[in-house]
Design a protein around this motif. Structure first.
Motif, PDB file in Angstrom:
ATOM      1  N   HIS A 425       1.279 -11.231   6.663  1.00  0.00           N
ATOM      2  CA  HIS A 425       0.844 -11.708   5.352  1.00  0.00           C
ATOM      3  C   HIS A 425       0.349 -10.550   4.490  1.00  0.00           C
ATOM      4  O   HIS A 425       0.690 -10.450   3.303  1.00  0.00           O
ATOM      5  CB  HIS A 425      -0.272 -12.747   5.507  1.00  0.00           C
ATOM      6  N   THR A 426      -0.461  -9.663   5.067  1.00  0.00           N
ATOM      7  CA  THR A 426      -0.977  -8.531   4.300  1.00  0.00           C
ATOM      8  C   THR A 426       0.142  -7.563   3.931  1.00  0.00           C
ATOM      9  O   THR A 426       0.165  -7.015   2.827  1.00  0.00           O
ATOM     10  CB  THR A 426      -2.067  -7.795   5.096  1.00  0.00           C
ATOM     11  N   VAL A 427       1.083  -7.349   4.857  1.00  0.00           N
ATOM     12  CA  VAL A 427       2.206  -6.447   4.588  1.00  0.00           C
ATOM     13  C   VAL A 427       3.093  -7.008   3.473  1.00  0.00           C
ATOM     14  O   VAL A 427       3.495  -6.287   2.554  1.00  0.00           O
ATOM     15  CB  VAL A 427       3.018  -6.203   5.879  1.00  0.00           C
ATOM     16  N   MET A 428       3.375  -8.296   3.528  1.00  0.00           N
ATOM     17  CA  MET A 428       4.228  -8.913   2.508  1.00  0.00           C
ATOM     18  C   MET A 428       3.553  -8.901   1.139  1.00  0.00           C
ATOM     19  O   MET A 428       4.207  -8.688   0.110  1.00  0.00           O
ATOM     20  CB  MET A 428       4.564 -10.348   2.912  1.00  0.00           C
ATOM     21  N   GLU A 429       2.253  -9.142   1.100  1.00  0.00           N
ATOM     22  CA  GLU A 429       1.539  -9.117  -0.174  1.00  0.00           C
ATOM     23  C   GLU A 429       1.556  -7.718  -0.785  1.00  0.00           C
ATOM     24  O   GLU A 429       1.734  -7.551  -1.988  1.00  0.00           O
ATOM     25  CB  GLU A 429       0.099  -9.597   0.018  1.00  0.00           C
ATOM     26  N   ALA A 430       1.336  -6.694   0.064  1.00  0.00           N
ATOM     27  CA  ALA A 430       1.377  -5.314  -0.433  1.00  0.00           C
ATOM     28  C   ALA A 430       2.769  -4.953  -0.926  1.00  0.00           C
ATOM     29  O   ALA A 430       2.933  -4.253  -1.928  1.00  0.00           O
ATOM     30  CB  ALA A 430       0.936  -4.356   0.673  1.00  0.00           C
ATOM     31  N   LEU A 431       3.801  -5.458  -0.239  1.00  0.00           N
ATOM     32  CA  LEU A 431       5.183  -5.152  -0.607  1.00  0.00           C
ATOM     33  C   LEU A 431       5.568  -5.783  -1.951  1.00  0.00           C
ATOM     34  O   LEU A 431       6.202  -5.140  -2.790  1.00  0.00           O
ATOM     35  CB  LEU A 431       6.135  -5.658   0.487  1.00  0.00           C
ATOM     36  N   LEU A 432       5.164  -7.038  -2.161  1.00  0.00           N
ATOM     37  CA  LEU A 432       5.640  -7.784  -3.319  1.00  0.00           C
ATOM     38  C   LEU A 432       4.593  -7.937  -4.418  1.00  0.00           C
ATOM     39  O   LEU A 432       4.766  -8.757  -5.323  1.00  0.00           O
ATOM     40  CB  LEU A 432       6.105  -9.180  -2.874  1.00  0.00           C
ATOM     41  N   GLU A 433       3.546  -7.149  -4.363  1.00  0.00           N
ATOM     42  CA  GLU A 433       2.481  -7.272  -5.357  1.00  0.00           C
ATOM     43  C   GLU A 433       3.013  -7.033  -6.776  1.00  0.00           C
ATOM     44  O   GLU A 433       2.747  -7.817  -7.694  1.00  0.00           O
ATOM     45  CB  GLU A 433       1.351  -6.287  -5.054  1.00  0.00           C
ATOM     46  N   GLU A 434       3.769  -5.966  -6.971  1.00  0.00           N
ATOM     47  CA  GLU A 434       4.277  -5.633  -8.300  1.00  0.00           C
ATOM     48  C   GLU A 434       5.258  -6.698  -8.790  1.00  0.00           C
ATOM     49  O   GLU A 434       5.237  -7.103  -9.954  1.00  0.00           O
ATOM     50  CB  GLU A 434       4.961  -4.263  -8.259  1.00  0.00           C
ATOM     51  N   LEU A 435       6.121  -7.165  -7.884  1.00  0.00           N
ATOM     52  CA  LEU A 435       7.087  -8.187  -8.258  1.00  0.00           C
ATOM     53  C   LEU A 435       6.384  -9.499  -8.623  1.00  0.00           C
ATOM     54  O   LEU A 435       6.744 -10.164  -9.599  1.00  0.00           O
ATOM     55  CB  LEU A 435       8.080  -8.427  -7.114  1.00  0.00           C
TER      56      LEU A 435
END
Length: 472
Positions: A425-435
């Motif tokens: 969850h934390t990895v996905m949030e960091a990955l897609l934050e800008e999007l």
């Protein structure tokens, strides 16, 4: 598997297959809970006095956080349509200390069971409730469309008023009956969908009742003041008028009519029976109430007290609730904990003996993360794709992106605290934050997430050990 198959007759193999749709790995734990579920059905098929003598085989799950302990128990309860409550063992205190007593978990379980049975009964009478709701809506629409004459002035001695002690209680005047032809015309238009946007005034129950804590037979218990006053004869509860469109209040009126058609005494008795026969209690963080080896004072005294309070519930006792007495002899208890510091052997021997099945769950690795991101029905990649689709953004994850995400999550777990699948969850949030921030501005575009995309956004974070502690 056929959807028509009854949930309470699943074989262990079918139960494991259903759990596989949401949970990756942990086959030993799935087999253990599947057998426990099937044994409940087997016990109910046993005839004679022996049925009462067969007790459930309670389970202890041992494994780090984020490996699927809670999800297995939660999905099992949904599969069996059984009352299920998840409680944190560390929140309970020994009798005599400030805090929740252990019997409150059984009271919570009964409330959940009542909700389940009531929902089933409401669905059973749904067709009749819809007919009654239609008649009620027709009458309300007729009242709205009829001309409203000015009411004549009323004196305190008028039959429209009633004395209640020193107070004058004003009663609304009786509305005249509408011609049957007029009601038929409104009913025809309503069924044709022509009146869905018409506004009507409905009376709804005020649910904002305050709570208070009282001492009952089973100790401290929260009680809704509305429930208490509802025991008084003639008390109907506080209502308020609300204006809304027909399409917005139709479901509410149908639910009210359905509740009038069901027998709440029967609902309570069936809910208590379901609690006793199929209830599941998930005791999380059980290791937090285990006394450390050699410890003899301080908080360990209260920890051992909680265990001794749990013992009668697990081995079978009678708990008093506001709906009646509940026997816990056949409630299935599933305990879980990481057991990093304490061990299962640190629990008091009497409690250990009541959990004969012990299952150790394996920590999740990169290969498990790859499967978690793609295989389950509710996989994270599918969730984010659906979220972006609401903004007209076509989000696509390529295979090398899944591999990279799994690798970064596994590395982050190795470098810091291992939190299992929750790291994704934390990895996905960091990955897609800008999007996620700009999605509403780029609607209609296609965004492809590949290995290079993942590396570009996560490598700076993971490369900085101090930064990754706070973000990942």
């Amino acid at each position: 598997m056929s959807k028509k198959k009854k949930n309470d007759t699943f074989t262990p193999r079918e139960t494991v297959s259903e759990l596989d749709r949401y949970i990756i790995g942990q086959d030993d734990a799935k087999r253990a809970v599947a057998i426990a579920l099937r044994n409940r059905w087997r016990r109910q098929q046993v005839e004679g006095d022996l049925q009462e003598e067969i007790s459930p085989k309670n389970i202890v799950m041992i494994g780090p956080t984020g490996c699927g302990k809670t999800e297995i128990a939660r999905r099992l309860a949904k599969l069996a349509k059984a009352p299920f409550v998840k409680v944190e063992a560390s929140k309970f205190t020994e009798v005599g200390y400030v805090g929740r007593d252990v019997e409150s978990m059984v009271r919570d379980l009964v409330e959940i069971a009542i909700g389940l049975v009531q929902e089933e009964e409401m669905e059973r009478v749904r067709a009749r409730a819809e007919e009654h709701a239609e008649e009620r809506i027709v009458q309300l629409l007729a009242d709205e469309m009829a001309p409203q004459p000015e009411p004549p002035p009323q004196s305190p001695q008028s039959p429209q008023n009633r004395m209640f002690g020193p107070f004058v209680m004003n009663q609304p005047p009786q509305k005249p009956a509408h011609p049957e032809s007029r009601l038929d015309e409104i009913r025809r238009k309503l069924r044709a969908g022509e009146l869905e946007d018409e506004e009507i005034e409905v009376s709804v129950q005020d649910t904002g009742a305050p709570f208070m804590k009282i001492f009952g037979q089973g100790g401290m218990e929260e009680m809704n003041l509305k429930d208490m006053l509802g025991q008084l004869p003639g008390f109907q509860g506080k209502t308020k008028l609300r204006r809304a469109k027909v399409k917005d209040v139709r479901r509410h009126i149908e639910d009210e009519e359905a509740k009038k058609l069901i027998d709440m005494d029967g609902v309570q008795s069936r809910a208590i029976e379901r609690t006793e026969q199929t209830g599941i209690v998930f005791l999380d963080e059980i290791d937090k109430v285990a006394s450390r080896q050699g410890a003899s004072g301080g908080p360990d005294v209260s920890r051992e007290g909680v265990q001794r309070d749990l013992l009668p519930l697990v081995e079978g006792s009678t708990v008093s609730t506001k709906h009646g007495s509940v026997k816990t002899d056949h409630i299935l208890f599933i305990a879980a904990g990481a057991f990093h510091v304490a061990q299962v052997s640190d629990l008091i021997p009497e409690l250990q003996g009541r959990f004969p099945i012990r299952v150790e769950l394996e920590p999740l690795k990169k290969g498990d993360f790859v499967r978690i991101l793609t295989e389950p029905k509710n996989a994270l990649t599918k969730q984010y794709t659906a979220l972006m689709a609401t903004e007209k953004v076509d989000l696509v994850f390529e295979e090398d992106a899944i591999e990279a995400l799994a690798s970064y999550a596994a590395t982050a777990n190795e470098r810091s605290e291992n939190i299992g699948a929750r790291r994704l969850h934390t990895v996905m949030e960091a990955l897609l934050e800008e999007l996620s921030f700009a999605a509403c501005e780029i609607g209609g575009q296609k965004v492809v997430v590949n290995g290079a995309y993942v590396k570009e956004r996560l490598e700076p974070i993971l490369g900085d050990a101090e930064l990754s502690k706070f973000i990942l």
